[in-house]
Design an enzyme around this catalytic site. Structure first.
Site, short mmCIF file in Angstrom:
data_model
loop_
_atom_site.label_atom_id
_atom_site.label_comp_id
_atom_site.label_asym_id
_atom_site.label_seq_id
_atom_site.Cartn_x
_atom_site.Cartn_y
_atom_site.Cartn_z
N ASP A 267 0.82 -1.21 0.00
CA ASP A 267 0.00 0.00 0.00
C ASP A 267 0.86 1.26 0.00
OD1 ASP A 267 0.93 -0.42 2.57
OD2 ASP A 267 -1.03 -0.75 3.46
N GLU B 116 -9.67 -1.75 5.47
CA GLU B 116 -10.25 -1.40 6.75
C GLU B 116 -11.51 -2.23 7.01
OE1 GLU B 116 -8.44 0.31 8.56
OE2 GLU B 116 -8.21 2.41 7.99
N ASN C 15 -7.40 -2.42 14.50
CA ASN C 15 -8.79 -2.71 14.14
C ASN C 15 -8.92 -3.93 13.23
OD1 ASN C 15 -7.79 -1.81 11.73
ND2 ASN C 15 -9.15 -0.03 11.53
N HIS D 157 -7.26 -4.46 10.40
CA HIS D 157 -7.00 -4.27 8.96
C HIS D 157 -5.72 -4.98 8.54
CE1 HIS D 157 -4.66 -0.18 9.50
NE2 HIS D 157 -3.82 -1.18 9.52
P1 PGA Z 1 2.17 -1.18 12.89
O1 PGA Z 1 1.03 -1.14 11.79
O2 PGA Z 1 3.13 -2.23 12.44
O3 PGA Z 1 2.78 0.18 12.88
O4 PGA Z 1 1.50 -1.54 14.18
C1 PGA Z 1 0.50 -2.32 11.32
C2 PGA Z 1 -0.63 -2.06 10.36
O5 PGA Z 1 -1.34 -1.06 10.53
O6 PGA Z 1 -0.82 -2.87 9.46
#
Ligand code: PGA
Length: 241
Positions: free
Chosen positions: A67, A141, A134, A136
């Site tokens: 992404d 999302e 959450n 995702h």
């Molecule tokens: P993080 O993010 O590794 O900074 O916790 C993970 C994500 O949002 O996929």
């Protein structure tokens, strides 16, 4: 789905990096699906170390990232292209790296192009994933339906707040992103998901034991034939109960 609870973050990164190194050894021209965020940083350090010790050669490897933020160019230090250059690509003998272009004039067309890039490589051999608080995966999302292909997404408030720690102010956090779809991710031959820290414990529990639902996007991974989830003790705390 295989779940491995590691003693700590360091062990998690070491074990995950071995899966990627093994793939490159067995298939030198493999396609690696890569992820950003704070979670994979330690795994990238391990891979750089292996490269420096001549234990792994990236010269024929192709990479595709999950992404990118809409509106951020690769030289913006918060873009995911910048993150990848800084944490991995600048330190290895890479040739073919791909991240969606967040500043493309037509973002929808960029998503279609990116989907074709992944398909033209014959799909992803090993896909690395983090997971949002959450649930995702990439920037897919929680929503009503699993999105299939690479698409433009409006980030949820939860994600915007979680990402704000990297930006000067909340207003600077991009509100949109380009992300591989769940279908694109599920086509990978092998998937490795990493999670550490107590903030991820509930979503890891929901991913492993909850209903398979687009409200917890990572839950769909239970339908994939080859997924390994590595969690540290904190992220795996609810699994043990
Ligand atoms: P993080 O993010 O590794 O900074 O916790 C993970 C994500 O949002 O996929």
């Amino acid at each position: 789905m295989k779940v491995v609870i590691t003693k700590d973050y360091t062990e998690m990164c070491k074990l995950a990096s071995r899966i990627f190194a093994a793939e490159i050894t067995l298939k030198p021209d493999c396609v690696l699906g890569l992820a950003t965020g704070s979670t994979p940083v330690g795994m990238y350090k391990e891979l750089v170390e292996m490269y420096n010790e001549h234990r792994v050669d990236f010269s024929q490897v192709k990479t595709v990232n999950l992404d990118e933020y809409a509106g951020l160019s690769g030289d913006n230090d918060q873009s995911y292209r910048y993150f990848m250059n800084h944490n991995l690509f600048d330190h290895i003998n890479k040739e073919n790296t791909n991240v969606p272009n967040g500043t493309a004039a037509d973002l929808e067309a960029e998503c279609e192009r990116y989907e074709q890039v992944v398909a033209s490589m014959g799909g992803v051999d090993v896909q690395l994933l983090g997971i949002g608080n959450n649930g995702h995966i990439a920037f897919n999302e929680p929503c009503e339906e699993f999105p299939e292909k690479t698409h433009v997404v409006n980030l949820t408030q939860n994600t915007i707040e979680a990402n704000a720690r990297f930006f000067a102010s909340m207003d600077d956090v991009p509100k949109k992103a380009l992300t591989m779809g769940i279908g694109t991710i599920m086509k990978a031959k092998k998937i490795v998901l990493l999670a550490n820290g107590a903030k991820k414990a509930q979503t890891i529990y929901d991913t492993v034991y909850g209903p398979i639902t687009p409200k917890v996007p990572a839950s769909i991974l239970r339908l994939h034939p080859d997924v390994t989830i590595f969690v540290d003790e904190e992220a795996g705390a609810l699994l043990k109960k």
